[in-house]
Design a protein around this motif. Structure first.
Motif, PDB file in Angstrom:
ATOM      1  N   ALA A 360       0.837  -1.205   0.000  1.00  0.00           N
ATOM      2  CA  ALA A 360       0.000   0.000   0.000  1.00  0.00           C
ATOM      3  C   ALA A 360       0.872   1.255   0.000  1.00  0.00           C
ATOM      4  O   ALA A 360       0.635   2.191  -0.760  1.00  0.00           O
ATOM      5  CB  ALA A 360      -0.914  -0.011   1.223  1.00  0.00           C
ATOM      6  N   ARG A 361       1.906   1.267   0.850  1.00  0.00           N
ATOM      7  CA  ARG A 361       2.799   2.440   0.908  1.00  0.00           C
ATOM      8  C   ARG A 361       3.446   2.713  -0.446  1.00  0.00           C
ATOM      9  O   ARG A 361       3.545   3.852  -0.886  1.00  0.00           O
ATOM     10  CB  ARG A 361       3.935   2.172   1.908  1.00  0.00           C
ATOM     11  CG  ARG A 361       3.565   2.351   3.335  1.00  0.00           C
ATOM     12  CD  ARG A 361       4.809   2.525   4.196  1.00  0.00           C
ATOM     13  NE  ARG A 361       5.622   1.321   4.354  1.00  0.00           N
ATOM     14  CZ  ARG A 361       5.363   0.349   5.214  1.00  0.00           C
ATOM     15  NH1 ARG A 361       4.283   0.406   5.973  1.00  0.00           N
ATOM     16  NH2 ARG A 361       6.161  -0.698   5.321  1.00  0.00           N
ATOM     17  N   GLN A 362       3.886   1.649  -1.114  1.00  0.00           N
ATOM     18  CA  GLN A 362       4.609   1.828  -2.376  1.00  0.00           C
ATOM     19  C   GLN A 362       3.664   2.229  -3.507  1.00  0.00           C
ATOM     20  O   GLN A 362       4.045   2.974  -4.405  1.00  0.00           O
ATOM     21  CB  GLN A 362       5.380   0.556  -2.740  1.00  0.00           C
ATOM     22  CG  GLN A 362       6.468   0.212  -1.740  1.00  0.00           C
ATOM     23  CD  GLN A 362       7.319   1.414  -1.391  1.00  0.00           C
ATOM     24  OE1 GLN A 362       7.771   2.155  -2.270  1.00  0.00           O
ATOM     25  NE2 GLN A 362       7.512   1.649  -0.109  1.00  0.00           N
ATOM     26  N   LEU A 363       2.431   1.718  -3.466  1.00  0.00           N
ATOM     27  CA  LEU A 363       1.467   2.116  -4.506  1.00  0.00           C
ATOM     28  C   LEU A 363       1.111   3.588  -4.333  1.00  0.00           C
ATOM     29  O   LEU A 363       0.950   4.312  -5.309  1.00  0.00           O
ATOM     30  CB  LEU A 363       0.217   1.236  -4.441  1.00  0.00           C
ATOM     31  CG  LEU A 363       0.459  -0.245  -4.742  1.00  0.00           C
ATOM     32  CD1 LEU A 363      -0.831  -1.052  -4.596  1.00  0.00           C
ATOM     33  CD2 LEU A 363       1.045  -0.436  -6.142  1.00  0.00           C
ATOM     34  N   VAL A 364       1.010   4.024  -3.083  1.00  0.00           N
ATOM     35  CA  VAL A 364       0.715   5.443  -2.828  1.00  0.00           C
ATOM     36  C   VAL A 364       1.935   6.308  -3.177  1.00  0.00           C
ATOM     37  O   VAL A 364       1.788   7.416  -3.705  1.00  0.00           O
ATOM     38  CB  VAL A 364       0.266   5.656  -1.363  1.00  0.00           C
ATOM     39  CG1 VAL A 364       0.204   7.130  -1.006  1.00  0.00           C
ATOM     40  CG2 VAL A 364      -1.093   4.989  -1.132  1.00  0.00           C
ATOM     41  N   ALA A 365       3.144   5.761  -2.934  1.00  0.00           N
ATOM     42  CA  ALA A 365       4.363   6.514  -3.276  1.00  0.00           C
ATOM     43  C   ALA A 365       4.435   6.802  -4.777  1.00  0.00           C
ATOM     44  O   ALA A 365       5.119   7.727  -5.217  1.00  0.00           O
ATOM     45  CB  ALA A 365       5.607   5.745  -2.833  1.00  0.00           C
ATOM     46  N   GLY A 366       3.723   6.013  -5.569  1.00  0.00           N
ATOM     47  CA  GLY A 366       3.717   6.218  -7.020  1.00  0.00           C
ATOM     48  C   GLY A 366       2.669   7.215  -7.486  1.00  0.00           C
ATOM     49  O   GLY A 366       2.505   7.432  -8.690  1.00  0.00           O
TER      50      GLY A 366
END
Lengths: 531, 320
Positions: A360-366
């Motif tokens: 979730a964190r990495q998808l939001v970081a994108g």
């Protein structure tokens, strides 16, 4: 072929006691229920106590990410008391949080996840013998090195807080420590040791700089082919074996993701308020909806809990944590049409059920939302799109991907400390409501506190696994792990390692989830005991 | 080979995490070099579901010799003594514990929850938690005052929130190498080797204690944390400043008051309003003094110490 019901008790190697029921038809899971099986009632304990009790008690909710709880507890009091926090202290809190997560990555990957690659099910894989050599419990070459070296990053936590786990060095208004040159130099050396003995030679097979060039799925595949050291690194080896044994083929989940954002910037959050938090985080908050490919900011007012299928007598309405008056059911019988878990069903008022965690964190970081200066990283979102959504393998890559960027952020904290500047500004205690949030290694964590008459009136926690492992909600919608289990192939019902893969890909941590609940009053519970 | 089974009741996994920080020996060294065989562990064990249940029954039935049962976390009795609020492997954890304690040669309680009940057992103790052989300072606990493991010992208590990894590994190695008879237990069944001295022993702020120079606020490199910030270092039995944490430090060295977490009363005063990080005093004198120190002597000592204190005792001590 008829339906078969499989009760798995315990799943093991998720932190805490998780049981799973799955229905299997034609060798695949067609329905699933997850139950959290422990209740300790931490928030009952906190009620009526000193406002700062949360600093001592909440790290003990979870020994795995106690530093994350401490972060939440401190920021919650900071917002309630209206403190000023010096930049050194913000950096010192962030550094503690970061090294706890850096610790967690190898400990989780080798200790909890990769040992399943040595399961006999994978004997026919061409990667099997090497997997046993590297990942066998206790004796595997990488297992031994990875688990042992995972103790190093938290030595930095101990330089700040005296020990890890379970220090309470973060307090409203700052931190208790005032590190010296010795501490800072040692911390640098510990980071270097970690990088030169495991992170670069064993995990990546390349320099941090080379890894940081990877921005897309294609970059990653090119990196993999570029050098035998990359292919044969633990990351490269894991990636190839995971595809070979099909970890990319199941475990999708709910397709919508949440992060509270974390690491407040040292110059932007010195006068912390609930409202100003989103714009002050280095790692931005957000919800990613993969069905519409859209990013939006996350706010604490969107959170709802539902206890229709949980062991609480609280009706069927969705309520905000500030309004919860949790009442545990006396008789917690497993009833799959009714209640079957101590975890509540957490949801977003508009988006419904969301998956929390590193993915979730990495998808939001994108996402391009948030402030222009905030962290952006499109790599995992690109990988996610390549695979057409989540699966065990993508979740795993996201879980280990943060290692390098957190390493860099730890270096930055050490550079930014000004040793003779303040570490603490004594605050004035007062009544009020506070909210503190962060990202533990395994996902979104937050604390809500209400102080009245100089003591805690209400303390509420939503842990990462509460999002992920929750039971069905009032509309019968399955929780993220329940949903992710559907479609899982089961080869051998006497050893359902695949269910373990799915549950562990979320890095579930039940020890938090199941005590993030309270009762109406201590008196009622006392009456239960003597009934 | 020494078979070890490690289970968790009302636990946070903090002792497991602490154990994994062990360095001399490491957890892997324990297995490779000291003949310890981990039958199962909640975070590290391979088996799941029915396979684990079979293994547990094999231990109970004596088909697999159970040399050491390690327990982490409190014994949860709620609701109403049934233990149903902590089910594990299809039974209340307390039912497994009852059976396994009869089969074990040695039982080791790691951490405050397993020794005294810990944080879950603090007022109002919603989970009806207790320790294996104590509830707070009261003897008895879940297994009862007279419980002895097959080797004839009471539960070996390794308290702390969490227990230090070296305390755990040294006791496991002592058992595995036949040295446990050398280890004397104190009246709370703690190994004296770790718990005879005080947290204060070895504290780098000791000189400030001697001259009554206080740390008045957090974030300072000078002063003793005992006089104002509620530090329990002088009254707490532990080796935290002799066997350092994570090899590098201790809470008091870093500037955090000792919470007294190796003592059964932790958390002290049940964290009532006004008791957290604040020394409880009467007319400016700490209510609790180091063991064996008389109030009258303390007052005299304070006067002499303050009079004798050099200027540097009030100045920044560990400078950058």
């Amino acid at each position: 072929m008829g339906r078969q019901t499989l009760d798995i008790s315990p799943v093991g190697r998720v932190e805490g006691d998780l049981d799973v029921r799955v229905e299997i038809a034609d060798g695949q899971v067609v329905n699933a229920w997850t139950h959290a099986e422990l209740f300790r009632g931490f928030e009952v304990i906190l009620r009526g106590k000193d406002p700062q009790a949360g600093l001592i008690v909440t790290p003990r909710i979870c020994g795995i990410c106690g530093g994350s709880h401490l972060t939440c507890a401190s920021w919650a009091l900071d917002t309630a008391w209206g403190t000023e926090v010096p930049r050194n202290a913000i950096l010192a809190r962030n550094l503690g949080q970061i090294v706890e997560t850096i610790q967690s990555i190898p400990r989780y990957f080798y200790g909890l996840f990769a040992i399943d690659l040595t399961n006999k099910k994978y004997r026919s894989s061409r990667f099997y013998d090497e997997a046993v050599r590297r990942f066998a419990a206790f004796t595997g070459k990488s297992y031994e090195l990875g688990v042992t070296i995972s103790a190093k990053p938290v030595e930095i936590y101990a330089l700040l807080g005296g020990q890890w786990p379970h220090s309470s060095y973060m307090v409203p208004g700052g931190v208790m420590c005032a590190p010296t040159l010795t501490d800072i130099t040692r911390a640098w050396a510990i980071l270097e040791y970690f990088r030169t003995n495991w992170l670069e030679p064993v995990w990546l097979g390349c320099s941090l700089e080379r890894y940081e060039e990877i921005q897309t799925y294609d970059d990653f595949m090119a990196w993999l082919d570029e050098d035998i050291k990359h292919r044969e690194s633990d990351l490269g080896f894991y990636w190839r074996m995971g595809l070979d044994i099909g970890l990319d083929r199941y475990g999708a989940g709910v397709g919508k993701f949440v992060t509270w954002g974390y690491l407040p910037h040292e110059d932007r959050y010195q006068k912390p308020t609930i409202e100003s938090r989103n714009a002050a985080m280095i790692m931005k908050s957000g919800v990613y909806d993969s069905f519409t490919d859209t990013h939006t900011l996350m706010d604490h007012t969107f959170a709802r809990e539902n206890t229709t299928h949980a062991w609480y007598d609280e009706g069927t309405a969705d309520i905000h944590p500030f309004d919860r008056t949790t009442t545990p059911t006396q008789k917690n019988t497993k009833d799959f049409n009714n209640a079957y878990s101590w975890s509540s069903a957490v949801k977003h008022q508009d988006f419904g059920r969301l998956e929390a965690g590193a993915l979730a964190r990495q998808l939001v970081a994108g996402g391009k939302h948030g402030e222009s200066w905030q962290h952006y990283d499109g790599f995992i979102l690109d990988v996610f799109k390549h695979f057409g959504g989540a699966n065990i393998h993508v979740r795993q890559l996201a879980r280990v991907h943060e290692q390098v960027k957190l390493y860099r952020e730890a270096e930055r904290c050490l550079r930014e400390f000004v040793l003779n500047d303040p570490w603490y500004i004594k605050p004035q205690e007062k009544d009020g409501r506070g909210w503190g949030a962060t990202e533990a290694a395994r996902g979104s964590l937050c604390h809500w506190v209400e102080i009245e008459g100089g003591k805690i009136k209400n303390y509420q926690v939503i842990a990462p696994t509460t999002w992920n492992v929750g039971p069905r909600d009032s509309e019968g919608v399955k929780g993220p792990i329940e949903e992710a289990l559907v479609g899982t192939p089961i080869e051998d019902p006497t050893d359902p390692v695949e269910v373990g893969h799915v549950a562990r890909s979320f890095d579930s941590c039940l020890v938090c989830t199941v005590h993030a609940h309270d009762a109406k009053t201590g008196e009622e519970l006392a009456r239960f005991r003597t009934a | 080979m020494t078979n070890v089974l490690w289970l968790q009741g009302g636990a946070c996994s903090g002792n497991t995490m602490s154990f994994l920080n062990a360095e001399e020996p490491t957890v892997c060294d324990l297995i490779a070099d000291f003949g310890i065989n981990v039958l199962w562990h909640p975070s590290l064990g391979l088996e799941l579901g029915d396979r684990l249940q079979t293994l547990l029954w094999d231990c109970i039935l004596g088909k697999i010799p159970l040399d050491i049962l390690v327990f982490e976390g409190s014994v949860v009795n709620a609701p109403n003594g049934t233990g149903e609020w902590n089910r594990f492997a299809d039974r209340p954890m307390k039912a497994w514990l009852d059976d396994l304690a009869k089969a074990a040669n040695f039982v080791v309680a790691v951490g405050d929850c397993a020794t005294w009940g810990g944080i879950p057992a603090m007022e109002p103790n919603p989970s009806e938690s207790e320790g294996l052989q104590f509830l707070k300072r009261k003897e008895g606990g879940f297994l009862g005052k007279d419980y002895r493991s097959k080797a004839g010992l009471p539960v070996i208590n390794i308290p702390g929130c969490p227990a230090h990894p070296d305390w755990i590994t040294q006791i496991l190695v002592a058992i595995a190498t036949g040295r446990i008879a050398d280890i004397a237990l104190d009246d709370l069944n703690r190994p004296q080797t770790f718990f005879n001295t005080f947290t204060q022993t070895g504290c780098t702020r000791n000189v400030h204690f001697a001259y009554k120079a206080s740390t008045a606020e957090f974030g300072q490199r000078k002063g003793c944390l005992f006089y104002d910030l509620g530090c329990r270092g002088p009254m707490t039995h532990s080796s935290c400043n002799r066997i350092l944490w994570n090899r590098v430090s201790s809470k008091t060295r870093a500037g955090m008051p000792c919470l007294g977490c190796t003592e059964p009363e932790f958390p002290f005063f049940d964290l009532k309003p006004g008791t957290v990080f604040k020394t409880q005093t009467v007319m400016g004198v700490p209510k609790e003094l180091p063991p064996g120190v008389k109030k009258k002597d303390y007052a005299l000592l304070t006067m002499v110490a303050k009079d004798a204190a050099p200027d540097w005792a009030e100045e920044d001590f560990f400078t950058v």
